[in-house]
Scaffold this active site. Structure first.
Site, PDB file in Angstrom:
ATOM      1  N   GLU A 115       0.842  -1.206   0.000  1.00 28.30           N
ATOM      2  CA  GLU A 115       0.000   0.000   0.000  1.00 28.30           C
ATOM      3  C   GLU A 115       0.877   1.254   0.000  1.00 28.30           C
ATOM      4  O   GLU A 115       0.583   2.233  -0.693  1.00 28.30           O
ATOM      5  CB  GLU A 115      -0.930  -0.011   1.217  1.00 28.30           C
ATOM      6  CG  GLU A 115      -1.933  -1.150   1.169  1.00 28.30           C
ATOM      7  CD  GLU A 115      -2.866  -1.157   2.365  1.00 28.30           C
ATOM      8  OE1 GLU A 115      -2.373  -1.344   3.504  1.00 28.30           O
ATOM      9  OE2 GLU A 115      -4.075  -0.974   2.179  1.00 28.30           O
ATOM     10  N   GLU A 135      -3.729 -10.185   3.978  1.00 28.67           N
ATOM     11  CA  GLU A 135      -4.752  -9.723   4.922  1.00 28.67           C
ATOM     12  C   GLU A 135      -5.803 -10.807   5.169  1.00 28.67           C
ATOM     13  O   GLU A 135      -6.242 -11.011   6.293  1.00 28.67           O
ATOM     14  CB  GLU A 135      -5.420  -8.444   4.406  1.00 28.67           C
ATOM     15  CG  GLU A 135      -4.612  -7.171   4.617  1.00 28.67           C
ATOM     16  CD  GLU A 135      -3.527  -6.937   3.563  1.00 28.67           C
ATOM     17  OE1 GLU A 135      -3.249  -7.846   2.750  1.00 28.67           O
ATOM     18  OE2 GLU A 135      -2.952  -5.837   3.563  1.00 28.67           O
ATOM     19  N   ARG A 138      -4.775 -13.300   7.556  1.00 30.26           N
ATOM     20  CA  ARG A 138      -4.638 -12.772   8.929  1.00 30.26           C
ATOM     21  C   ARG A 138      -5.993 -12.379   9.516  1.00 30.26           C
ATOM     22  O   ARG A 138      -6.070 -11.881  10.631  1.00 30.26           O
ATOM     23  CB  ARG A 138      -3.744 -11.527   8.942  1.00 30.26           C
ATOM     24  CG  ARG A 138      -2.418 -11.688   8.239  1.00 30.26           C
ATOM     25  CD  ARG A 138      -1.373 -12.401   9.068  1.00 30.26           C
ATOM     26  NE  ARG A 138      -0.158 -12.565   8.286  1.00 30.26           N
ATOM     27  CZ  ARG A 138       0.384 -13.735   7.937  1.00 30.26           C
ATOM     28  NH1 ARG A 138      -0.151 -14.873   8.355  1.00 30.26           N
ATOM     29  NH2 ARG A 138       1.475 -13.791   7.205  1.00 30.26           N
TER      30      ARG A 138
HETATM   31  C1  1HE Z   1       6.574  -8.765  12.065  1.00 36.08           C
HETATM   32  C2  1HE Z   1       5.890  -8.581  10.838  1.00 36.08           C
HETATM   33  C3  1HE Z   1       4.669  -7.835  10.881  1.00 36.08           C
HETATM   34  C4  1HE Z   1       7.651  -9.748  10.441  1.00 36.08           C
HETATM   35  N1  1HE Z   1       4.261  -7.341  12.063  1.00 36.08           N
HETATM   36  N2  1HE Z   1       6.115  -8.256  13.215  1.00 36.08           N
HETATM   37  N3  1HE Z   1       2.011  -8.681   7.048  1.00 36.08           N
HETATM   38  C5  1HE Z   1       2.194 -10.002   6.986  1.00 36.08           C
HETATM   39  O1  1HE Z   1       1.282 -10.795   7.180  1.00 36.08           O
HETATM   40  C6  1HE Z   1       3.583 -10.452   6.699  1.00 36.08           C
HETATM   41  C7  1HE Z   1       4.154 -11.188   7.878  1.00 36.08           C
HETATM   42  N4  1HE Z   1       5.598 -11.385   7.743  1.00 36.08           N
HETATM   43  C8  1HE Z   1       6.116 -12.383   6.979  1.00 36.08           C
HETATM   44  O2  1HE Z   1       5.432 -13.087   6.247  1.00 36.08           O
HETATM   45  C9  1HE Z   1       7.604 -12.553   7.049  1.00 36.08           C
HETATM   46  O3  1HE Z   1       8.040 -11.994   8.285  1.00 36.08           O
HETATM   47  C10 1HE Z   1       8.390 -11.867   5.900  1.00 36.08           C
HETATM   48  C11 1HE Z   1       8.136 -12.644   4.582  1.00 36.08           C
HETATM   49  C12 1HE Z   1       7.995 -10.422   5.717  1.00 36.08           C
HETATM   50  C13 1HE Z   1       9.902 -11.891   6.227  1.00 36.08           C
HETATM   51  O4  1HE Z   1      10.318 -13.227   6.540  1.00 36.08           O
HETATM   52  P1  1HE Z   1      11.705 -13.434   7.322  1.00 36.08           P
HETATM   53  O5  1HE Z   1      11.910 -14.926   7.394  1.00 36.08           O
HETATM   54  O6  1HE Z   1      12.772 -12.626   6.687  1.00 36.08           O
HETATM   55  O7  1HE Z   1      11.499 -12.801   8.784  1.00 36.08           O
HETATM   56  P2  1HE Z   1      10.701 -13.404  10.053  1.00 36.08           P
HETATM   57  O8  1HE Z   1      11.619 -14.359  10.796  1.00 36.08           O
HETATM   58  O9  1HE Z   1       9.375 -13.945   9.667  1.00 36.08           O
HETATM   59  O10 1HE Z   1      10.428 -12.105  10.920  1.00 36.08           O
HETATM   60  C14 1HE Z   1      11.467 -11.450  11.641  1.00 36.08           C
HETATM   61  C15 1HE Z   1      10.815 -10.716  12.793  1.00 36.08           C
HETATM   62  O11 1HE Z   1       9.940  -9.702  12.278  1.00 36.08           O
HETATM   63  C16 1HE Z   1       9.928 -11.621  13.644  1.00 36.08           C
HETATM   64  O12 1HE Z   1       9.972 -11.135  14.958  1.00 36.08           O
HETATM   65  P3  1HE Z   1      10.918 -11.855  16.089  1.00 36.08           P
HETATM   66  O13 1HE Z   1      10.693 -11.038  17.329  1.00 36.08           O
HETATM   67  O14 1HE Z   1      10.444 -13.282  16.168  1.00 36.08           O
HETATM   68  O15 1HE Z   1      12.336 -11.750  15.556  1.00 36.08           O
HETATM   69  C17 1HE Z   1       8.543 -11.379  13.081  1.00 36.08           C
HETATM   70  O16 1HE Z   1       7.507 -11.636  14.000  1.00 36.08           O
HETATM   71  C18 1HE Z   1       8.624  -9.893  12.780  1.00 36.08           C
HETATM   72  N5  1HE Z   1       7.660  -9.489  11.773  1.00 36.08           N
HETATM   73  N6  1HE Z   1       6.580  -9.213   9.862  1.00 36.08           N
HETATM   74  C19 1HE Z   1       4.962  -7.553  13.191  1.00 36.08           C
HETATM   75  N7  1HE Z   1       3.976  -7.590   9.774  1.00 36.08           N
HETATM   76  C20 1HE Z   1      -2.959  -0.749   7.089  1.00 36.08           C
HETATM   77  S1  1HE Z   1      -3.604  -2.282   6.859  1.00 36.08           S
HETATM   78  C21 1HE Z   1      -2.342  -3.292   6.206  1.00 36.08           C
HETATM   79  C22 1HE Z   1      -2.592  -4.708   6.581  1.00 36.08           C
HETATM   80  C23 1HE Z   1      -1.372  -5.539   6.420  1.00 36.08           C
HETATM   81  O17 1HE Z   1      -0.298  -5.065   6.180  1.00 36.08           O
HETATM   82  S2  1HE Z   1      -1.621  -7.223   6.591  1.00 36.08           S
HETATM   83  C24 1HE Z   1      -0.078  -7.923   6.218  1.00 36.08           C
HETATM   84  C25 1HE Z   1       0.777  -8.049   7.419  1.00 36.08           C
END
Ligand code: 1HE
Length: 264
Positions: A115, A135, A138
């Site tokens: 976005e 989304e 989730r």
């Molecule tokens: C996060 C987030 C997040 C990572 N919010 N903490 N977005 C998503 O559904 C995408 C979710 N994220 C992923 O699918 C993956 O993290 C990635 C593909 C982006 C990256 O993967 P990777 O293997 O490089 O990293 P990771 O090990 O998954 O994440 C590293 C850390 O970042 C980990 O935290 P940690 O404390 O365990 O180290 C994750 O929890 C954290 N992290 N993404 C919070 N999104 C205005 S409305 C918009 C609505 C949306 O955007 S919905 C989509 C949300």
């Protein structure tokens, strides 16, 4: 003049009239919290004052993982609506500001990250970029302007596919689907985005303003209204001193010609 003042969540560097704004929360994959939205707003406000174009990129291995899901899960209904409206206001500042923004995309460009990218005017994807709207998985919905901006770029059918099935688009698909205008080799998106921003920064400011503010509005108008509006903008643009100077420069052979693309 060079300025480099990294802030906690957005790095900011002004180089030759171009503001480089870097999403800087790589340990959370640049997930956007409320404070992060404000950091983007502050960087955008500063860039508007002193730059002629912006390059937006992500620090670390990804452009942006979208909404900070940890923070979102704790919000009440009204906090959720207010938060979404704030994203709209800040991304509107980008889309309908006075200067062009070019985003350099790599790794995850997901949810709110897509976005954000959709609110910029030019998008360059590195070959390793991937695009998704998880989304649906989730249990939430786009809230950062995606239903308006992403749907206009790729069409409702493709956007629905991403949201309903969890399909992840490659950089090549993103280009074919109109999400990005350029695809470059891995590691090269920032360089290409800088080159494009530098080109856009040399245009007359009024022309850039008209491109970023008038084109998307005219797209939403009825054909006859759009044509009427266009005549006024065109006439305003040609009445600026920059236009007079630039037209003279061409006629007196001081300005560059339009040349064939190198790859044809
Ligand atoms: C996060 C987030 C997040 C990572 N919010 N903490 N977005 C998503 O559904 C995408 C979710 N994220 C992923 O699918 C993956 O993290 C990635 C593909 C982006 C990256 O993967 P990777 O293997 O490089 O990293 P990771 O090990 O998954 O994440 C590293 C850390 O970042 C980990 O935290 P940690 O404390 O365990 O180290 C994750 O929890 C954290 N992290 N993404 C919070 N999104 C205005 S409305 C918009 C609505 C949306 O955007 S919905 C989509 C949300």
């Amino acid at each position: 003049m060079n300025k480099h003042e990294p802030t906690e969540l957005c790095s900011y560097e002004l180089r030759d009239d171009i503001a480089f704004i870097g999403l800087n929360r790589p340990e959370k994959r640049n997930a956007i919290s409320d404070r992060f939205v404000e950091a983007i707003a502050a960087a955008a406000t500063r860039a508007e004052k002193e730059a002629k174009a912006v390059v937006l990129y992500g620090h670390g291995k990804h452009f942006c993982a979208g909404l900070d899901l940890a923070e979102h899960s704790e919000k009440s209904l009204i906090e959720g609506v207010a938060g979404s409206r704030r994203w709209h206001a800040v991304f509107d500042m980008i889309e309908h500001g006075t200067i062009p923004w070019v985003s350099a995309l790599h790794g995850a460009v997901v949810g709110g990250g897509l976005e954000l990218a959709a609110s910029t005017h030019l998008r360059v994807a590195a070959a390793d970029a991937f695009f998704a709207l998880p989304e649906g998985q989730r249990g939430i919905f786009v809230g950062g302007g995606g239903s308006v901006r992403i749907a206009r770029l790729m069409g409702v059918a493709r956007m629905s596919d991403l949201m309903l099935t969890g399909r992840v688009a490659s950089a090549g698909e993103a280009e074919r689907w109109n999400l990005v205008q350029y695809v470059v080799d891995e590691g090269k998106a920032l360089e290409k985005a800088s080159e494009l921003a530098a080109k856009a920064a040399t245009n007359a400011p009024f022309s850039n303003y008209a491109v970023i503010n008038a084109l998307p509005r005219i797209q939403d108008m009825a054909k006859s209204d759009g044509l009427f509006m266009e005549s006024f903008i065109a006439t305003f643009a040609s009445a600026t001193p920059e236009a007079a100077q630039r037209l003279r420069d061409f006629l007196e052979k001081r300005a560059g010609k339009v040349t064939r693309p190198e790859d044809k």
